[in-house]
Design an enzyme around this catalytic site. Structure first.
Site, PDB file in Angstrom:
ATOM      1  N   HIS A 121      43.742  33.651  24.172  1.00 19.68           N
ATOM      2  CA  HIS A 121      42.592  33.660  23.863  1.00 19.68           C
ATOM      3  C   HIS A 121      41.481  32.055  23.408  1.00 19.68           C
ATOM      4  O   HIS A 121      41.101  32.113  22.170  1.00 19.68           O
ATOM      5  CB  HIS A 121      42.816  34.648  22.681  1.00 19.68           C
ATOM      6  CG  HIS A 121      41.235  34.911  22.232  1.00 19.68           C
ATOM      7  ND1 HIS A 121      40.242  35.729  22.732  1.00 19.68           N
ATOM      8  CD2 HIS A 121      40.642  34.846  20.898  1.00 19.68           C
ATOM      9  CE1 HIS A 121      39.357  36.331  22.146  1.00 19.68           C
ATOM     10  NE2 HIS A 121      39.466  35.565  20.756  1.00 19.68           N
ATOM     11  N   ASP A 162      31.763  40.814  26.480  1.00 18.09           N
ATOM     12  CA  ASP A 162      32.918  41.240  25.986  1.00 18.09           C
ATOM     13  C   ASP A 162      33.600  42.290  26.776  1.00 18.09           C
ATOM     14  O   ASP A 162      33.717  43.370  26.468  1.00 18.09           O
ATOM     15  CB  ASP A 162      33.222  41.563  24.558  1.00 18.09           C
ATOM     16  CG  ASP A 162      34.526  41.776  23.959  1.00 18.09           C
ATOM     17  OD1 ASP A 162      35.415  41.395  24.510  1.00 18.09           O
ATOM     18  OD2 ASP A 162      34.561  41.923  22.753  1.00 18.09           O
ATOM     19  N   GLN A 205      39.090  39.117  30.895  1.00 16.73           N
ATOM     20  CA  GLN A 205      38.048  39.371  29.755  1.00 16.73           C
ATOM     21  C   GLN A 205      37.312  38.173  29.588  1.00 16.73           C
ATOM     22  O   GLN A 205      37.693  37.377  29.252  1.00 16.73           O
ATOM     23  CB  GLN A 205      38.698  39.755  28.523  1.00 16.73           C
ATOM     24  CG  GLN A 205      37.912  40.474  27.395  1.00 16.73           C
ATOM     25  CD  GLN A 205      37.751  41.818  27.709  1.00 16.73           C
ATOM     26  OE1 GLN A 205      38.520  42.814  28.315  1.00 16.73           O
ATOM     27  NE2 GLN A 205      36.940  42.615  26.803  1.00 16.73           N
ATOM     28  N   GLU A 265      40.034  35.297  29.491  1.00 17.53           N
ATOM     29  CA  GLU A 265      41.483  35.824  28.968  1.00 17.53           C
ATOM     30  C   GLU A 265      41.999  36.647  30.266  1.00 17.53           C
ATOM     31  O   GLU A 265      41.456  37.688  30.413  1.00 17.53           O
ATOM     32  CB  GLU A 265      41.719  36.744  28.077  1.00 17.53           C
ATOM     33  CG  GLU A 265      40.826  35.990  26.691  1.00 17.53           C
ATOM     34  CD  GLU A 265      40.540  37.088  25.541  1.00 17.53           C
ATOM     35  OE1 GLU A 265      41.529  37.864  25.175  1.00 17.53           O
ATOM     36  OE2 GLU A 265      39.300  37.142  25.073  1.00 17.53           O
TER      37      GLU A 265
END
Length: 194
Positions: free
Chosen positions: A28, A93, A131, A158
């Protein structure tokens, strides 16, 4: 691990010892290719090698659908600035479904370029999803050298298996059976274009 010039590799591994185990690790890191104290990433250009997303409900849990991005604010199949439709998307997101290139090796996931610096980052991985997150909740976070990070100060890419895969049989399985290994590889490549 550093591999070749201007490349960075990350390898995450896990093994199941005695029971089938769900494994879905993610890295992340926040990126701002113009520099950590240069403001937001809205002028960064991004291309995602992903033609679909796994939409989520109000709790941000995937619904189980896989929907095309064409004609939506989520379409980054051609490079464009992140700001171009971020307001209609409400910030990003969401898990993107990385296009299947037929390669048994790493697939290209994304290309991102900082407008001010000309730095370009390419990302490859062996995972089926990524992501894309635009730091939608940052608010006055103190960072290095006295910088203060506000909304959209960085972006995350990610690579991962699809979130909540355990509850959606149509998603690729994230179960690692005894004797099997989970291996997640990410490779970043950095160049500068002026």
């Amino acid at each position: 691990m550093i591999i070749e010039t201007n490349k960075l590799g990350i390898k995450m591994e896990a093994k199941s010892i005695n029971k089938p185990t769900p494994v879905n690790l993610a890295q992340h890191a926040y990126w701002n290719l113009d520099g950590h104290s240069s403001g937001n990433i809205l002028s960064h250009k991004i291309k995602l090698f992903a033609s679909s997303i796994t939409p989520v409900d109000n709790e941000l849990i995937p619904t189980g659908e896989i929907t095309p991005v064409a004609g939506t604010p989520y379409d980054f199949t051609t490079p464009r600035e992140i700001r171009s439709q971020i307001k209609s998307a409400g910030g990003y997101d969401i898990n993107y479904v990385v296009d299947d290139t037929g390669s048994e090796h790493l697939k290209k996931v994304a290309e991102v370029t900082g407008k001010k610096s000309g730095r370009k980052m390419e990302l490859w991985s062996n995972q089926p999803g990524v992501q894309f997150y635009t730091a939608n909740k940052l608010n006055g976070v103190k960072g290095k050298d006295g910088a203060v990070y506000e909304n959209h100060a960085g972006l995350c890419l990610e690579t991962q298996g699809f979130p909540d895969a355990l509850n959606h049989p149509n998603f690729p399985s994230q179960i690692v059976n005894p004797g099997e290994s989970y291996v997640h590889v990410m490779v970043y490549r950095f160049t500068v274009h002026h």
